[in-house]
Design a protein around this motif. Structure first.
Motif, PDB file in Angstrom:
ATOM      1  N   PHE B 130       8.082   5.876   0.801  1.00 16.98           N
ATOM      2  CA  PHE B 130       7.182   6.109   1.932  1.00 16.98           C
ATOM      3  C   PHE B 130       6.798   7.583   2.013  1.00 16.98           C
ATOM      4  O   PHE B 130       5.669   7.930   2.339  1.00 16.98           O
ATOM      5  CB  PHE B 130       7.815   5.651   3.250  1.00 16.98           C
ATOM      6  N   PHE B 133       3.984   8.258  -0.099  1.00 16.51           N
ATOM      7  CA  PHE B 133       2.727   7.935   0.581  1.00 16.51           C
ATOM      8  C   PHE B 133       2.283   9.103   1.464  1.00 16.51           C
ATOM      9  O   PHE B 133       1.123   9.526   1.432  1.00 16.51           O
ATOM     10  CB  PHE B 133       2.910   6.658   1.414  1.00 16.51           C
ATOM     11  N   VAL B 134       3.227   9.655   2.234  1.00 17.09           N
ATOM     12  CA  VAL B 134       2.893  10.768   3.131  1.00 17.09           C
ATOM     13  C   VAL B 134       2.423  11.973   2.310  1.00 17.09           C
ATOM     14  O   VAL B 134       1.420  12.616   2.635  1.00 17.09           O
ATOM     15  CB  VAL B 134       4.102  11.124   4.017  1.00 17.09           C
ATOM     16  N   VAL B 168      -8.912   3.201   0.910  1.00 20.86           N
ATOM     17  CA  VAL B 168      -8.613   1.831   0.481  1.00 20.86           C
ATOM     18  C   VAL B 168      -7.354   1.829  -0.383  1.00 20.86           C
ATOM     19  O   VAL B 168      -6.455   0.997  -0.206  1.00 20.86           O
ATOM     20  CB  VAL B 168      -9.801   1.224  -0.294  1.00 20.86           C
ATOM     21  N   SER B 171      -4.373   2.158   1.801  1.00 20.96           N
ATOM     22  CA  SER B 171      -4.028   0.913   2.487  1.00 20.96           C
ATOM     23  C   SER B 171      -3.303  -0.036   1.540  1.00 20.96           C
ATOM     24  O   SER B 171      -2.343  -0.697   1.932  1.00 20.96           O
ATOM     25  CB  SER B 171      -5.277   0.215   3.006  1.00 20.96           C
ATOM     26  N   ILE B 174       0.219   1.081   1.357  1.00 24.04           N
ATOM     27  CA  ILE B 174       1.021   0.620   2.493  1.00 24.04           C
ATOM     28  C   ILE B 174       1.388  -0.846   2.303  1.00 24.04           C
ATOM     29  O   ILE B 174       2.518  -1.261   2.571  1.00 24.04           O
ATOM     30  CB  ILE B 174       0.245   0.800   3.812  1.00 24.04           C
ATOM     31  N   THR B 175       0.419  -1.629   1.814  1.00 29.90           N
ATOM     32  CA  THR B 175       0.682  -3.047   1.579  1.00 29.90           C
ATOM     33  C   THR B 175       1.810  -3.220   0.568  1.00 29.90           C
ATOM     34  O   THR B 175       2.754  -4.001   0.798  1.00 29.90           O
ATOM     35  CB  THR B 175      -0.589  -3.722   1.022  1.00 29.90           C
ATOM     36  N   ALA B 178       5.050  -2.368   2.171  1.00 29.37           N
ATOM     37  CA  ALA B 178       5.517  -3.409   3.080  1.00 29.37           C
ATOM     38  C   ALA B 178       6.182  -4.528   2.286  1.00 29.37           C
ATOM     39  O   ALA B 178       7.276  -4.996   2.644  1.00 29.37           O
ATOM     40  CB  ALA B 178       4.344  -3.950   3.893  1.00 29.37           C
ATOM     41  N   LEU B 179       5.544  -4.930   1.192  1.00 31.92           N
ATOM     42  CA  LEU B 179       6.099  -6.039   0.403  1.00 31.92           C
ATOM     43  C   LEU B 179       7.414  -5.623  -0.249  1.00 31.92           C
ATOM     44  O   LEU B 179       8.381  -6.394  -0.278  1.00 31.92           O
ATOM     45  CB  LEU B 179       5.080  -6.493  -0.647  1.00 31.92           C
ATOM     46  N   TYR B 181       9.468  -3.320   0.811  1.00 28.30           N
ATOM     47  CA  TYR B 181      10.505  -3.219   1.847  1.00 28.30           C
ATOM     48  C   TYR B 181      10.989  -4.604   2.246  1.00 28.30           C
ATOM     49  O   TYR B 181      12.190  -4.818   2.439  1.00 28.30           O
ATOM     50  CB  TYR B 181       9.971  -2.474   3.077  1.00 28.30           C
ATOM     51  N   ALA B 182      10.056  -5.550   2.359  1.00 28.74           N
ATOM     52  CA  ALA B 182      10.464  -6.904   2.736  1.00 28.74           C
ATOM     53  C   ALA B 182      11.396  -7.497   1.684  1.00 28.74           C
ATOM     54  O   ALA B 182      12.333  -8.237   2.010  1.00 28.74           O
ATOM     55  CB  ALA B 182       9.231  -7.785   2.902  1.00 28.74           C
ATOM     56  N   VAL B 187      13.388   1.995   1.362  1.00 30.00           N
ATOM     57  CA  VAL B 187      12.244   2.716   0.796  1.00 30.00           C
ATOM     58  C   VAL B 187      12.700   3.880  -0.069  1.00 30.00           C
ATOM     59  O   VAL B 187      11.880   4.605  -0.612  1.00 30.00           O
ATOM     60  CB  VAL B 187      11.267   3.237   1.884  1.00 30.00           C
TER      61      VAL B 187
END
Lengths: 138, 501
Positions: B130, B133-134, B168, B171, B174-175, B178-179, B181-182, B187
Motif C-alpha cells: 500500500f 501505492f502512496v 485509471v 484505481s 487499489i483493486t 484489495a484482492l 489483501y482479501a 499488505v
C-alpha cells in the motif's frame, strides 16, 4: 452482503469505464470518480465485517477489520486531490479552447497527414493522392 | 545504519517545504534543492556500499515491527536504482537552473521537483504494497504539476491524457491491493510473499497478471504505452528528461520486485512477458521511425527500450535478470542524457522538429559530440554501455534458448540505429530546410562555443561521462547486478530480513 458490495463495485467500474471512453472532459472526470469509488468499495469489502473496531466497544473477535478502512480513507484523500487538480485543468482547458472536448494530438495528426520529414515520400504520396482526389484536411 | 534508509525520502520532502517557505527568493530555493539532492546522493551511495557488503537494511517506521508497521527496505536492487535516481535528479536540476524559462518562471518548480524526488526514492525503498501505492501517487502528483506548469494549451491537452491514464492505473492498483489483501490478509510485501505460497495456483496467477497490467501502464508496456509519446514531449526538456529516465523505470522496478518476490515459479508468466517484450520493442521502434520531432522520436524509444528490460525479466534466469538490471542502469543514464541533448538542440535551433533545424555540426559541434555518444550507446554500438547491456541480454536469451525474442531484439537494435541516424542527419548534417511556417517555435538563439548555456551543457557532459564510465567499469557493475539478481531470485533472505530481524 459481500456479493451485493461486489456487484455494486462491478456496476461502478462498468459505468465509469463507459464514461471515460467519452470525448467530453466533464464525463471523463465523473467516470474517473465512479471507478475510484468502485476500487475503494472493493478495498472496504476485502476486510472482515463486524462491529466498530474501538477498544472496549465489542469483543475483538466481533470487530470489523480496521486496516482496509484506513487504506480506503488514504486512497479517497489521494484521489480527491488528483480529481481537484484534474478539474482545475479542465477549467483551464475550457478557458483556452472554450469547449469541453479532448483535443487530438498535434504530432499524431501531422504524422497521420504525412507532413513528416520524409519529403520524397510525402511528395510521392501527394502525387499519388492528387491523381484521385484532394487530401482531406482534418 | 538502518536509520539511513528513510533519509532519501524524508530529506527531499523537508526540502520541498523549505522551498515553499523561501518562495520569494529563487536563489535560496536553488541552494536548498541542490544541497538536499547532493546530500541525498551521498546518502544513497552510503546505503549502496553498506547494503552490498552487509545485506539488506530494513527500517520499521515508528518502531512497529514488520507485518504491523510500514517497513522500508533497501536491498541491492533498490540501492542501485536509488543511486542512479539521485544522480539523474541532481544533474537535471542543475540543467533546469541553467535553462532559461523552465524553472525560472515558476515559484512551485523546485518544490514539485523535490516531491518527485521523494516519491521516486519512496517507490524504490518501500517494503509495503500500500505504501508503494502512496509513493506512486506522491511521484505522479508531482509529475502532473511539473508537466502542466505554465498551463499552455498543448500542455493541458497532453497533461489531461496523462493524468486520466495514471488515475485509471491507480484505481486498478487499489483493486489489485484489495484482492490481494482479501486473499492474504496483509499488505507487507515480505508477508504477502510468505502467504502467497499457500494460495491456489489460479489465484496467484491472476494476481501476477493484474500486477503486470497495473505496473505495465506506468512502465508503458505494449499495448499500454500509447499515453507516453503523447505526453512526455510536451513538458520542458529537463522535466521530460527526468520523466524519461525515472518514471517508467519505477514501473519496471515494481514489475521486477513484485513478480520475483510474490510469485512462486509456477505462477510466473515468462512466455507472456517475452511476447509482450518483443512487441513493445518492435512497436516502439516503428513508432519512433515515423516521427519527425527529436523529443517524440526519443519518447517512442523509451517504449522500445522498456521491452529489453522486460525481456530480461521474462527469462526468469540469473543471467536474464542481471541483464535487465544492467540494462536499466545503462538506460536511465543514456535516456536522460539524450533528452537533455534534445533540450539543447531545441535551445540552439529554436525547435526540436527535424525539418526546422539543421547544420548543427558546424554551428554547435560540441552538441554533436554530446548527442553522438549516447545515441550510439542507445543503438548498442561497441564499446558503449548499450552494447554491453544488450550483449548481456542477448547472451541470457541464447542461454535460455529463446531464439525468437533474441532475433527481435537484434532487429530492433538495427532500427534504433536507423532512427538515431535520422536525428543525426536531420539535426546535424542536413542544411536548414525551412523556417517559413514557424507556428509556435521560438527563433533560434545564438549559441556559444559550448553549444548552449554552461549550466545546461555541463550536467549533460557529466552524464555522457557517466555513461562512458558504465562501459569502462562494466565488469564490477555486472557483478553487482548479478548479486542483485541473485537476491531477487532467492527471496527467502529478503523475507527473513524484514519479518525476522
Amino acid at each position: 452482503m459481500t456479493v451485493l458490495l461486489a456487484a455494486t463495485a462491478a456496476a461502478l467500474f462498468a459505468i465509469g469505464t463507459y464514461l471515460i471512453l467519452q470525448r467530453q472532459l466533464s464525463r471523463i472526470i465523473i467516470g474517473l470518480g465512479l471507478i475510484t469509488h468502485g476500487a475503494n468499495l472493493l478495498l472496504i469489502t476485502s476486510g472482515r465485517r463486524g462491529r466498530a473496531p474501538l477498544v472496549g466497544e465489542a469483543d475483538p473477535s466481533l470487530m470489523s477489520d480496521p486496516l482496509p478502512q484506513a487504506l480506503a480513507l488514504t486512497a479517497i484523500v489521494i484521489t480527491f486531490a488528483v480529481t481537484t487538480l484534474l478539474l482545475a485543468l479542465a477549467y483551464r482547458s475550457w478557458l483556452l479552447t472554450s469547449d469541453d472536448d479532448v483535443e487530438d494530438d498535434v504530432g499524431d495528426r501531422s504524422v497521420a497527414r504525412g507532413t513528416g520529414p520524409d519529403h520524397e515520400l510525402r511528395d510521392q504520396m501527394e502525387s499519388m493522392v492528387a491523381g484521385e482526389d484532394e487530401p482531406v484536411e482534418t | 545504519m538502518s536509520w539511513l534508509v528513510p533519509v532519501p525520502v524524508v530529506l527531499p520532502l523537508i526540502g520541498a517545504a523549505l522551498a515553499v517557505l523561501v518562495g520569494r527568493s529563487r536563489a535560496a530555493q536553488r541552494v536548498i534543492s541542490c544541497v538536499i539532492l547532493t546530500v541525498t546522493l551521498v546518502v544513497s551511495v552510503v546505503i549502496l556500499v553498506e547494503v552490498d557488503s552487509n545485506g539488506a537494511m530494513v527500517a520499521h517506521s515508528g518502531g512497529w515491527p514488520a507485518p504491523l508497521g510500514i517497513s522500508l527496505v533497501a536491498d541491492r536492487l533498490s540501492a542501485i536504482l536509488l543511486v542512479l535516481a539521485s544522480t539523474m535528479l541532481l544533474a537535471v536540476l542543475i540543467y533546469a537552473i541553467g535553462e532559461p524559462g523552465a524553472e525560472r518562471n515558476h515559484v512551485g518548480f523546485q518544490s514539485a521537483y523535490l516531491v518527485l524526488a521523494a516519491g521516486v526514492s519512496a517507490s524504490f525503498l518501500t517494503g509495503d504494497l500500500f505504501n508503494l501505492f502512496v509513493a506512486f501517487e506522491v511521484m505522479l502528483t508531482a509529475s502532473y504539476v511539473l508537466l502542466t506548469l505554465g498551463g499552455r494549451a498543448e500542455q493541458i491537452r497532453s497533461g489531461m491524457t496523462y493524468i486520466v491514464i495514471s488515475l485509471v492505473a491507480s484505481s486498478l492498483f487499489i483493486t489489485a491491493l484489495a484482492l490481494i489483501y482479501a486473499a492474504t490478509g496483509t499488505v507487507n510485501m515480505a508477508h504477502i510473499a510468505e502467504r502467497m505460497a499457500d494460495l491456489p495456483l489460479g489465484i496467484t496467477s491472476a494476481f501476477a497478471l493484474l500486477l503486470i497490467v497495473v505496473f505495465g501502464i506506468k512502465a508503458a508496456l505494449f499495448p499500454l504505452f500509447f499515453w507516453l509519446p503523447d505526453s512526455y514531449p510536451i513538458a520542458p526538456s529537463p522535466i521530460t528528461a527526468v520523466f524519461a529516465g525515472l518514471l517508467t523505470k519505477v514501473g519496471i522496478y515494481a514489475i521486477i520486485r513484485t513478480q520475483t518476490l510474490f510469485f512462486p515459479p509456477e505462477s510466473q508468466h515468462g512466455t507472456l512477458l517475452l511476447v509482450v517484450a518483443a512487441l513493445t520493442m518492435a512497436v516502439g521502434v516503428l513508432g519512433a521511425i515515423a516521427q519527425d520531432d527529436v523529443k517524440r522520436i526519443l519518447s517512442f524509444h523509451i517504449v522500445s527500450q522498456i521491452g529489453y528490460m522486460v525481456m530480461g525479466l521474462g527469462l526468469f534466469t540469473l543471467a536474464g535478470i542481471t541483464g535487465a538490471i544492467f540494462y536499466i542502469v545503462h538506460h536511465i543514464v543514456v535516456k536522460t542524457t539524450l533528452f537533455l541533448v534534445g533540450g539543447l538542440i531545441e535551445h540552439a535551433g529554436g525547435s526540436s522538429r527535424l525539418t526546422r533545424v539543421g547544420g548543427m555540426v558546424r554551428t554547435a559541434p560540441a552538441l554533436a559530440v554530446l548527442f553522438l555518444i549516447p545515441a550510439l550507446s542507445l543503438a548498442g554500438i561497441p564499446p558503449f554501455s548499450g552494447f554491453l547491456a544488450k550483449l548481456a541480454l542477448v547472451d541470457a536469451g541464447l542461454g535460455a534458448s529463446e531464439w525468437a525474442v533474441v532475433a527481435v531484439s537484434l532487429v530492433v537494435s538495427l532500427l534504433t540505429l536507423f532512427s538515431m541516424m535520422k536525428i543525426w542527419a536531420g539535426v546535424f548534417w542536413n542544411p536548414v530546410e525551412d523556417h517559413s511556417d514557424d507556428e509556435y517555435d521560438a527563433p533560434p538563439l545564438p549559441v556559444g562555443r559550448l553549444g548552449g548555456p554552461p549550466f545546461m551543457v555541463l550536467p549533460t557532459a557529466a552524464l555522457v561521462v557517466c555513461s562512458l564510465a558504465i562501459s569502462v567499469g562494466a565488469g564490477p557493475l555486472y557483478d553487482l547486478a548479478e548479486r542483485a539478481a541473485s537476491d531477487l531470485l532467492h527471496p527467502a533472505a529478503y523475507i527473513d530480513q524484514v519479518l525476522r530481524p
